[in-house]
Scaffold this active site. Structure first.
Site, mmCIF file in Angstrom:
data_model
loop_
_atom_site.group_PDB
_atom_site.id
_atom_site.type_symbol
_atom_site.label_atom_id
_atom_site.label_comp_id
_atom_site.label_asym_id
_atom_site.label_seq_id
_atom_site.Cartn_x
_atom_site.Cartn_y
_atom_site.Cartn_z
ATOM 1 N N GLY A 10 0.838 -1.201 0.000
ATOM 2 C CA GLY A 10 0.000 0.000 0.000
ATOM 3 C C GLY A 10 0.874 1.253 0.000
ATOM 4 N N VAL A 22 17.212 8.298 -1.696
ATOM 5 C CA VAL A 22 18.041 7.185 -2.168
ATOM 6 C C VAL A 22 18.758 7.603 -3.457
ATOM 7 C CG1 VAL A 22 18.008 4.846 -3.139
ATOM 8 C CG2 VAL A 22 16.634 5.367 -1.096
ATOM 9 N N ARG A 71 0.908 -5.134 -4.910
ATOM 10 C CA ARG A 71 1.034 -6.278 -4.004
ATOM 11 C C ARG A 71 1.204 -7.491 -4.915
ATOM 12 N NH1 ARG A 71 -0.792 -4.060 0.898
ATOM 13 N NH2 ARG A 71 -2.468 -2.544 0.709
ATOM 14 N N GLY A 101 5.634 -2.132 3.652
ATOM 15 C CA GLY A 101 5.183 -2.653 4.938
ATOM 16 C C GLY A 101 5.721 -4.051 5.210
ATOM 17 N N ASP A 102 5.073 -4.774 6.123
ATOM 18 C CA ASP A 102 5.637 -6.067 6.538
ATOM 19 C C ASP A 102 5.685 -7.092 5.402
ATOM 20 O OD1 ASP A 102 2.885 -6.165 6.604
ATOM 21 O OD2 ASP A 102 2.757 -7.328 8.454
ATOM 22 N N SER A 104 6.193 -6.448 2.277
ATOM 23 C CA SER A 104 7.330 -6.050 1.439
ATOM 24 C C SER A 104 8.643 -6.453 2.103
ATOM 25 C CB SER A 104 7.318 -4.540 1.219
ATOM 26 O OG SER A 104 6.038 -4.136 0.797
ATOM 27 N N THR A 124 4.287 2.593 5.381
ATOM 28 C CA THR A 124 2.877 2.200 5.465
ATOM 29 C C THR A 124 2.174 3.168 6.405
ATOM 30 O OG1 THR A 124 1.316 0.576 6.367
ATOM 31 C CG2 THR A 124 3.544 0.448 7.205
ATOM 32 N N ILE A 125 0.942 3.510 6.093
ATOM 33 C CA ILE A 125 0.245 4.431 7.005
ATOM 34 C C ILE A 125 -0.151 3.729 8.307
ATOM 35 C CG2 ILE A 125 -0.651 5.868 5.123
ATOM 36 C CD1 ILE A 125 -3.469 4.587 5.826
ATOM 37 N N ASP A 126 -0.090 2.388 8.326
ATOM 38 C CA ASP A 126 -0.613 1.635 9.479
ATOM 39 C C ASP A 126 0.229 1.724 10.754
ATOM 40 O OD1 ASP A 126 -2.658 0.884 7.867
ATOM 41 O OD2 ASP A 126 -2.175 -1.259 7.814
ATOM 42 N N ASP A 128 2.457 -0.280 11.751
ATOM 43 C CA ASP A 128 2.409 -1.598 12.402
ATOM 44 C C ASP A 128 3.714 -2.376 12.244
ATOM 45 O OD1 ASP A 128 2.148 -1.936 9.697
ATOM 46 O OD2 ASP A 128 0.553 -3.425 9.795
ATOM 47 N N ARG A 170 -5.511 -2.530 9.028
ATOM 48 C CA ARG A 170 -6.027 -3.888 8.822
ATOM 49 C C ARG A 170 -5.878 -4.724 10.089
ATOM 50 N NH1 ARG A 170 -4.134 -5.780 3.340
ATOM 51 N NH2 ARG A 170 -2.308 -4.787 4.202
ATOM 52 N N LYS A 212 -23.418 15.527 27.433
ATOM 53 C CA LYS A 212 -22.776 15.555 26.113
ATOM 54 C C LYS A 212 -23.848 15.498 25.037
ATOM 55 C CE LYS A 212 -18.143 13.866 26.753
ATOM 56 N NZ LYS A 212 -17.046 13.079 26.253
ATOM 57 N N LYS A 213 -23.683 16.339 24.037
ATOM 58 C CA LYS A 213 -24.718 16.433 23.008
ATOM 59 C C LYS A 213 -24.414 15.547 21.797
ATOM 60 C CE LYS A 213 -27.316 19.646 24.883
ATOM 61 N NZ LYS A 213 -28.262 19.021 25.814
ATOM 62 N N GLU A 221 -10.594 -0.472 11.112
ATOM 63 C CA GLU A 221 -11.279 -1.431 10.229
ATOM 64 C C GLU A 221 -11.043 -2.880 10.667
ATOM 65 O OE1 GLU A 221 -9.678 -1.500 6.244
ATOM 66 O OE2 GLU A 221 -7.644 -1.206 6.965
ATOM 67 N N GLN A 250 -7.261 8.456 3.390
ATOM 68 C CA GLN A 250 -6.173 8.458 4.378
ATOM 69 C C GLN A 250 -4.810 8.144 3.776
ATOM 70 O OE1 GLN A 250 -7.845 6.116 8.082
ATOM 71 N NE2 GLN A 250 -9.068 5.640 6.291
HETATM 72 O O1 F6P Z 1 -1.537 -1.457 4.574
HETATM 73 C C1 F6P Z 1 -2.063 -0.213 4.420
HETATM 74 C C2 F6P Z 1 -3.560 -0.271 4.142
HETATM 75 O O2 F6P Z 1 -3.974 1.036 3.845
HETATM 76 C C3 F6P Z 1 -4.401 -0.871 5.258
HETATM 77 O O3 F6P Z 1 -4.676 0.030 6.293
HETATM 78 C C4 F6P Z 1 -5.632 -1.283 4.493
HETATM 79 O O4 F6P Z 1 -6.332 -2.307 5.164
HETATM 80 C C5 F6P Z 1 -5.070 -1.756 3.211
HETATM 81 O O5 F6P Z 1 -3.842 -1.089 3.033
HETATM 82 C C6 F6P Z 1 -5.958 -1.524 2.010
HETATM 83 O O6 F6P Z 1 -5.330 -2.079 0.908
HETATM 84 P P1 F6P Z 1 -5.792 -1.853 -0.590
HETATM 85 O O7 F6P Z 1 -5.448 -0.448 -0.966
HETATM 86 O O8 F6P Z 1 -4.995 -2.851 -1.355
HETATM 87 O O9 F6P Z 1 -7.266 -2.075 -0.624
#
Ligand code: F6P
Length: 319
Positions: A10, A22, A71, A101-102, A104, A124-126, A128, A170, A212-213, A221, A250
């Site tokens: 992603g 780089v 991917r 991300g992981d 990769s 990765t934005i996650d 994680d 995820r 609280k209103k 997710e 996002q």
């Molecule tokens: O790994 C980053 C991410 O944005 C996750 O937060 C999300 O679940 C997933 O990728 C969505 O992947 P795709 O863009 O392949 O639907």
């Protein structure tokens, strides 16, 4: 020495800053540098091109990745990996920087095992990935989410509504917990903390009784979809409830200053490590220093103490 850079998985804001660093650092040290387009998929298809300074001009502020991303299932096979190694050898590429991300990182580790010098950068934005306090793109994504929460809060207040906002992550609740805290959410639902749905309802009801209103509930997710949580609240209460799924909003946008600086630092350090003959390493940012760990370490699941702490604080401050 010939080296290459790719982005994979992603996309994340700040990847371009990493690619730029780089390329510029390599050219500064008189190395030949190649771009591998469309991640591991593109590598197997020989989508490889030598890069020059002009290829990375005016990209530091751009979201997405100029090298494109993908991917790849095919790369997980022995055949796919052998093909990738052949392509790299054909171009005489000895070192590779993989930004992703992981998944990769697992791919990069395979190439390392096949004798290609490989360095990974966390993109990765996650957020994680183990061995770094921040992944590239997380800060920008947080800013995007916080802005969205602020906007939703305005209308939630006007209409005295309950809002469920589903954010990405995820398998990780980093975005939800951090933005729940920073956005002043009443409730947060993340995979790392088990809280019954009834406890969540009870807390929102108590908030309403205290005057609280409106309520904002952030769900990752991976822990429960916005629709599912929204339906549950509607079944159990008479709160006027709406659901917003922020989705791929996002992942885009101009990277924050933090992500640009992080991408620049990581990219430059990766080139230095390749020049020093290192391989099989992943870089990170820990205590504001660039850190280096073995792939074996970073592909393990990340400790969740910090996220649990953020969650606890967000809940305490939501009264
Ligand atoms: O790994 C980053 C991410 O944005 C996750 O937060 C999300 O679940 C997933 O990728 C969505 O992947 P795709 O863009 O392949 O639907």
């Amino acid at each position: 020495m010939k080296i290459a850079v790719m982005t994979s998985g992603g996309d994340a804001p700040g990847m371009n800053a990493g690619v730029r660093a780089v390329v510029k650092k390599a050219i500064f040290h008189k190395l030949d540098v190649f771009g591998i387009y469309r991640g591991f998929e593109g590598l197997m298809e020989d989508d490889v091109r030598q890069l020059e300074l002009k290829d990375v001009g005016s990209i530091i502020h751009r979201g997405g990745t100029v090298l494109y991303s993908a991917r790849s299932e095919r790369f997980k096979t022995e055949e796919g990996q052998a093909r990738a190694v052949d392509v790299l050898k054909k171009h005489g590429i000895e070192g590779l920087v993989v930004i992703g991300g992981d998944g990769s990182y697992r791919g990069a580790q395979k190439l390392h095992e096949h004798g290609i010098k490989t360095i990974g950068l966390p993109g990765t934005i996650d957020n994680d990935i183990r061995g770094t306090d921040y992944t590239l793109g997380f800060d920008t994504a947080m800013n995007t989410v916080i802005k969205a929460i602020d906007n939703i809060r305005d209308t939630a207040t006007s209409h005295e509504r309950t809002y469920v906002i589903e954010v990405m992550g995820r398998d990780a609740g980093d975005i939800a917990a951090s933005c729940g805290l920073g956005g002043g959410a009443e409730s947060i639902i993340i995979p790392e903390v088990e809280e019954s749905r009834d406890d969540m309802i009870k807390r929102i009801q108590e908030g309403f009784q205290r005057g609280k209103k409106h309520s904002i509930i952030i769900t990752a997710e991976g822990a429960g979809s916005g629709d599912e949580i929204g339906k549950y609240i509607k079944e159990k209460t008479d709160f006027d409830t709406r659901v917003t799924i922020l989705g791929h909003v996002q992942r885009g946008g101009s990277p924050s200053s933090f992500d640009r600086i992080l991408g620049s630092r990581l990219g430059a350090r990766a080139v230095e490590l390749l020049m020093e003959g290192e391989s099989g390493k992943a870089l990170g940012l820990e205590s504001n220093r660039i850190s280096v760990h073995d792939f074996d370490y970073v592909v393990e699941e990340k400790e969740d103490d910090n996220i649990k702490e953020l969650y606890k604080l967000a809940i305490e401050l939501s009264i």
